[in-house]
Motif scaffolding. Sequence first.
Motif, PDB file in Angstrom:
ATOM      1  N   LEU A  64      -8.188   5.545  -1.453  1.00  0.00           N
ATOM      2  CA  LEU A  64      -8.351   5.840  -2.876  1.00  0.00           C
ATOM      3  C   LEU A  64      -9.216   7.075  -3.119  1.00  0.00           C
ATOM      4  O   LEU A  64      -9.796   7.253  -4.202  1.00  0.00           O
ATOM      5  N   ILE A  68     -11.352   7.243  -6.586  1.00  0.00           N
ATOM      6  CA  ILE A  68     -12.494   6.332  -6.610  1.00  0.00           C
ATOM      7  C   ILE A  68     -13.787   7.008  -7.047  1.00  0.00           C
ATOM      8  O   ILE A  68     -14.649   6.371  -7.660  1.00  0.00           O
ATOM      9  N   VAL A  75     -12.147   1.039  -9.819  1.00  0.00           N
ATOM     10  CA  VAL A  75     -11.210   0.989  -8.694  1.00  0.00           C
ATOM     11  C   VAL A  75     -11.402  -0.290  -7.893  1.00  0.00           C
ATOM     12  O   VAL A  75     -10.434  -0.970  -7.533  1.00  0.00           O
ATOM     13  N   GLU A  78      -9.843  -3.240  -9.623  1.00  0.00           N
ATOM     14  CA  GLU A  78      -8.389  -3.274  -9.475  1.00  0.00           C
ATOM     15  C   GLU A  78      -7.986  -3.771  -8.089  1.00  0.00           C
ATOM     16  O   GLU A  78      -7.035  -4.532  -7.949  1.00  0.00           O
ATOM     17  N   LEU A  79      -8.713  -3.338  -7.076  1.00  0.00           N
ATOM     18  CA  LEU A  79      -8.393  -3.774  -5.716  1.00  0.00           C
ATOM     19  C   LEU A  79      -8.533  -5.290  -5.583  1.00  0.00           C
ATOM     20  O   LEU A  79      -7.717  -5.939  -4.914  1.00  0.00           O
ATOM     21  N   TYR A  82      -5.543  -6.938  -6.979  1.00  0.00           N
ATOM     22  CA  TYR A  82      -4.358  -6.840  -6.127  1.00  0.00           C
ATOM     23  C   TYR A  82      -4.344  -7.912  -5.042  1.00  0.00           C
ATOM     24  O   TYR A  82      -3.305  -8.137  -4.416  1.00  0.00           O
ATOM     25  N   THR A 289       1.172   6.823  -6.565  1.00  0.00           N
ATOM     26  CA  THR A 289      -0.229   7.141  -6.810  1.00  0.00           C
ATOM     27  C   THR A 289      -1.071   6.364  -5.799  1.00  0.00           C
ATOM     28  O   THR A 289      -0.596   5.395  -5.200  1.00  0.00           O
ATOM     29  N   MET A 291      -3.430   4.214  -6.303  1.00  0.00           N
ATOM     30  CA  MET A 291      -3.557   2.814  -6.707  1.00  0.00           C
ATOM     31  C   MET A 291      -2.244   2.061  -6.505  1.00  0.00           C
ATOM     32  O   MET A 291      -2.243   0.896  -6.095  1.00  0.00           O
ATOM     33  N   LYS A 292      -1.126   2.707  -6.779  1.00  0.00           N
ATOM     34  CA  LYS A 292       0.157   2.043  -6.583  1.00  0.00           C
ATOM     35  C   LYS A 292       0.400   1.778  -5.103  1.00  0.00           C
ATOM     36  O   LYS A 292       0.899   0.709  -4.717  1.00  0.00           O
ATOM     37  N   ALA A 294      -1.917   1.219  -2.910  1.00  0.00           N
ATOM     38  CA  ALA A 294      -2.789   0.087  -2.571  1.00  0.00           C
ATOM     39  C   ALA A 294      -2.154  -1.224  -3.019  1.00  0.00           C
ATOM     40  O   ALA A 294      -2.189  -2.229  -2.292  1.00  0.00           O
ATOM     41  N   GLU A 295      -1.567  -1.237  -4.189  1.00  0.00           N
ATOM     42  CA  GLU A 295      -0.928  -2.448  -4.695  1.00  0.00           C
ATOM     43  C   GLU A 295       0.268  -2.845  -3.823  1.00  0.00           C
ATOM     44  O   GLU A 295       0.446  -4.022  -3.488  1.00  0.00           O
TER      45      GLU A 295
END
Length: 307
Positions: A64, A68, A75, A78-79, A82, A289, A291-292, A294-295
């Motif tokens: 990130l 981040i 961030v 959000e993690l 997930y 992205t 974040m995407k 990571a998801e």
Amino acid sequence: MKSNRRKFIRYTGVLATGSLILPAFGCKDAAKDFKRGYDDGMKEAKDAAATGSLDAYGIQLYTLRDVIGDDPKGVLKELSNYGFKQIESYDGKQGMFWDMEPKDFKSYLDDLGLSIISSHCNINENFEQKAAQAASIGMDYLVCPYIGPQTSVDAWKKVTDRFNACGEVCKKNGIRFAYHNHAYSFKAFSGMIPHDFMMENTDPDLVDHQMDIYWVVTGGADPIEYLQKYPNRFKLCHVKDRMKDAGDEQSASCNLGTGTINFSKILKVAKENGMKYFIMEQERYDGSTPMKSAEIGAEYLSKLKFA
């Protein structure tokens, strides 16, 4: 499987003690129940072994790195949403604790249901202080992320001596030290393979290793062979996928589950040989992205079954 394990324990107790006072028909019924519970439990145990999965998995925050820095707390929140339970930090401009005091950083993670298990760090700057800080909040590891190719066997020996010294510092603080590989250490050099040299010249009591599976494959080596050759030496790993048809490209990182690495098979062997921590990392976002990515990675790891 937990319910059948409870049955097994309960019925074992019945046979061990209750049979002394039960009439014959009671013992017979208890024995039947015991066998039924035992058979069910053994079947579930075999099924679980055949289709094992990860109990917990983490993410290296370098994944990130582009986002981040502006909002570390957002961030991290959000993690946790997930499904990640563990994080591995890195020693960037904002430090391992993202401009927070170590105890405040830990407190925030606790509130999110996250734990910081390790951090990559610059081992050549304030290492003793970093080890003390890591220990103060219950981290398990400090990890050297990179040392670069060396120019001689003597230079590689100095590297292993340095790693053993870092291991001593970490041990005094009640934590562990590890080294994270890249592709270069699997390339033949001066009649030896540098990574084998590092494995054989670092003290197992002081130094563990973090296997970056992507870089092992990119270096032309087999992760499974190394896991089996050096059991209980690789305690952490980076689960990082590699693009299809990538050849020898260095920048071939892609979303988990879209590449060529057989994590179902590799992680099963890893777990059998002492691996404790499974940490996703991604260096290239492959049309997504950070974040995407990571998801996507969290969803992949949550559904991963061992081959």
